[in-house]
Design a protein around this motif. Sequence first.
Motif, PDB file in Angstrom:
ATOM      1  N   LYS A  40     127.123  84.598   8.349  1.00 17.84           N
ATOM      2  CA  LYS A  40     126.642  85.524   7.328  1.00 17.84           C
ATOM      3  C   LYS A  40     127.799  86.238   6.649  1.00 17.84           C
ATOM      4  O   LYS A  40     127.779  86.465   5.431  1.00 17.84           O
ATOM      5  CB  LYS A  40     125.669  86.528   7.951  1.00 17.84           C
ATOM      6  CG  LYS A  40     124.356  85.884   8.411  1.00 17.84           C
ATOM      7  CD  LYS A  40     123.361  86.895   8.948  1.00 17.84           C
ATOM      8  CE  LYS A  40     122.055  86.221   9.343  1.00 17.84           C
ATOM      9  NZ  LYS A  40     121.033  87.168   9.825  1.00 17.84           N
ATOM     10  N   ASN A  49     121.656  89.135   5.637  1.00 23.62           N
ATOM     11  CA  ASN A  49     120.785  88.458   4.680  1.00 23.62           C
ATOM     12  C   ASN A  49     120.688  89.211   3.356  1.00 23.62           C
ATOM     13  O   ASN A  49     120.785  88.616   2.283  1.00 23.62           O
ATOM     14  CB  ASN A  49     119.402  88.246   5.282  1.00 23.62           C
ATOM     15  CG  ASN A  49     119.393  87.162   6.346  1.00 23.62           C
ATOM     16  OD1 ASN A  49     120.271  86.308   6.379  1.00 23.62           O
ATOM     17  ND2 ASN A  49     118.410  87.202   7.234  1.00 23.62           N
ATOM     18  N   ASN A  75     119.319  81.886   8.511  1.00 18.43           N
ATOM     19  CA  ASN A  75     120.775  81.966   8.589  1.00 18.43           C
ATOM     20  C   ASN A  75     121.218  82.197  10.035  1.00 18.43           C
ATOM     21  O   ASN A  75     121.408  83.325  10.481  1.00 18.43           O
ATOM     22  CB  ASN A  75     121.289  83.091   7.686  1.00 18.43           C
ATOM     23  CG  ASN A  75     121.056  82.773   6.225  1.00 18.43           C
ATOM     24  OD1 ASN A  75     121.321  81.662   5.769  1.00 18.43           O
ATOM     25  ND2 ASN A  75     120.555  83.735   5.468  1.00 18.43           N
ATOM     26  N   VAL A  76     121.373  81.106  10.758  1.00 17.36           N
ATOM     27  CA  VAL A  76     121.731  81.181  12.170  1.00 17.36           C
ATOM     28  C   VAL A  76     122.831  80.160  12.443  1.00 17.36           C
ATOM     29  O   VAL A  76     122.794  79.038  11.926  1.00 17.36           O
ATOM     30  CB  VAL A  76     120.497  80.918  13.071  1.00 17.36           C
ATOM     31  CG1 VAL A  76     119.851  79.587  12.768  1.00 17.36           C
ATOM     32  CG2 VAL A  76     120.852  81.024  14.542  1.00 17.36           C
ATOM     33  N   GLU A 135     116.056  81.505  11.857  1.00 17.20           N
ATOM     34  CA  GLU A 135     116.926  82.379  12.637  1.00 17.20           C
ATOM     35  C   GLU A 135     116.079  83.276  13.541  1.00 17.20           C
ATOM     36  O   GLU A 135     114.868  83.442  13.300  1.00 17.20           O
ATOM     37  CB  GLU A 135     117.813  83.217  11.720  1.00 17.20           C
ATOM     38  CG  GLU A 135     117.084  84.247  10.877  1.00 17.20           C
ATOM     39  CD  GLU A 135     118.050  85.000   9.968  1.00 17.20           C
ATOM     40  OE1 GLU A 135     118.711  85.935  10.491  1.00 17.20           O
ATOM     41  OE2 GLU A 135     118.156  84.665   8.768  1.00 17.20           O
ATOM     42  N   THR A 137     124.062  79.600  18.430  1.00 15.14           N
ATOM     43  CA  THR A 137     122.939  80.482  18.726  1.00 15.14           C
ATOM     44  C   THR A 137     121.618  79.732  18.645  1.00 15.14           C
ATOM     45  O   THR A 137     120.735  79.904  19.492  1.00 15.14           O
ATOM     46  CB  THR A 137     122.917  81.683  17.756  1.00 15.14           C
ATOM     47  OG1 THR A 137     124.126  82.434  17.897  1.00 15.14           O
ATOM     48  CG2 THR A 137     121.723  82.590  18.033  1.00 15.14           C
ATOM     49  N   PHE A 138     121.483  78.890  17.641  1.00 15.67           N
ATOM     50  CA  PHE A 138     120.240  78.138  17.477  1.00 15.67           C
ATOM     51  C   PHE A 138     119.989  77.236  18.678  1.00 15.67           C
ATOM     52  O   PHE A 138     118.878  77.220  19.233  1.00 15.67           O
ATOM     53  CB  PHE A 138     120.297  77.309  16.194  1.00 15.67           C
ATOM     54  CG  PHE A 138     119.022  76.579  15.897  1.00 15.67           C
ATOM     55  CD1 PHE A 138     117.907  77.253  15.438  1.00 15.67           C
ATOM     56  CD2 PHE A 138     118.929  75.210  16.100  1.00 15.67           C
ATOM     57  CE1 PHE A 138     116.709  76.585  15.170  1.00 15.67           C
ATOM     58  CE2 PHE A 138     117.751  74.535  15.828  1.00 15.67           C
ATOM     59  CZ  PHE A 138     116.640  75.225  15.372  1.00 15.67           C
TER      60      PHE A 138
END
Length: 326
Positions: free
Chosen positions: A113, A85, A314-315, A285, A319-320
């Motif tokens: 990222k 980030n 930012n994910v 995230e 994963t989310f």
Amino acid sequence: MTEQELLDPARVPSRAGVLRAAEKVAALLPMTPLLPLEIDGHTIWCKAEMLQPVGAFKIRGAWHRLTDLDEGQRARGVIGVSSGNHAQGVAWAAKRLGIAATIVMPSNAPRGKLEATRALGAEIILYDRATENRDEIAAGLVAQSGGTLVHAYGDPWVIEGQGTLGIEALAQIEARIGRGPDRIVACCGGGGLTAGLALACPDVEIFIAEPEGWDDVLNSLAAGEIMSVKDMRFPTDCDALQTPRTFPINFAVLRERVSGGAAVTAAEVGAAMRLAFERLHLVVEPGGAAALAAVLSGKIAVTDATVVTLSGGNVDRETFVRMIGS
């Protein structure tokens, strides 16, 4: 020379610096929303920082730092260290200002990222989070290039810039309920955001949330001295909060101002991400949901004037989905 030794020991972050940074940020970006959320009979106020241009609050500190560089410093470029980030914040600011940026990032940083940082024009140097020292790598790059280190949390300008979130929240909650917040619960990695909030909001109680296994700031506060993460291989999805240790510049503020905090589990983080998605319609995230997780789990009590940071979004999709379904 270590990364920490490259930082200017004479420069101390201050509330005046936060207010100056707030003017710069306000001229660049609109305020992020402060959203009400009903929790156990209380209305808490969630600061939606995932709506920043880089998807996280890190743009604040990066912009304050880079805009204070002189012409010679800009010509030599900047060096950053980041899980992702801060990397995007530095890369975004550097691109806008025409400054070359190199970012030291872990090889296991989320793919999104890494890709977003490259897309903004930054050069990325990868390292192994468990076996290599990013401080030493960054120090070597600074020595080679003469560039300016823009640390993710241990930089006075970065601390002041992150504190602008608090300046916004003070005005927003005053407008909504007629008084300022009495408590802020913040996601905490190295302590840049938390220290900035403490400076920005001197009359507000500060609480922190860290992921289980990476709660070095909480351990440091309990011990009265800086403690490192015990196991750098401890698994967590909160990559944004995977910092090996805080710095003295942060700890000097935190030890005086932090009232308490909690370490949160993966299940608690997943529950917070799911709630934010279902009730606020926001994608948060894992690291950005730690503060909300601490509140939802009952580990940190809230009032009707509590601000909770949702510090990033930012994910990656996989994963989310896994986290909100757990």
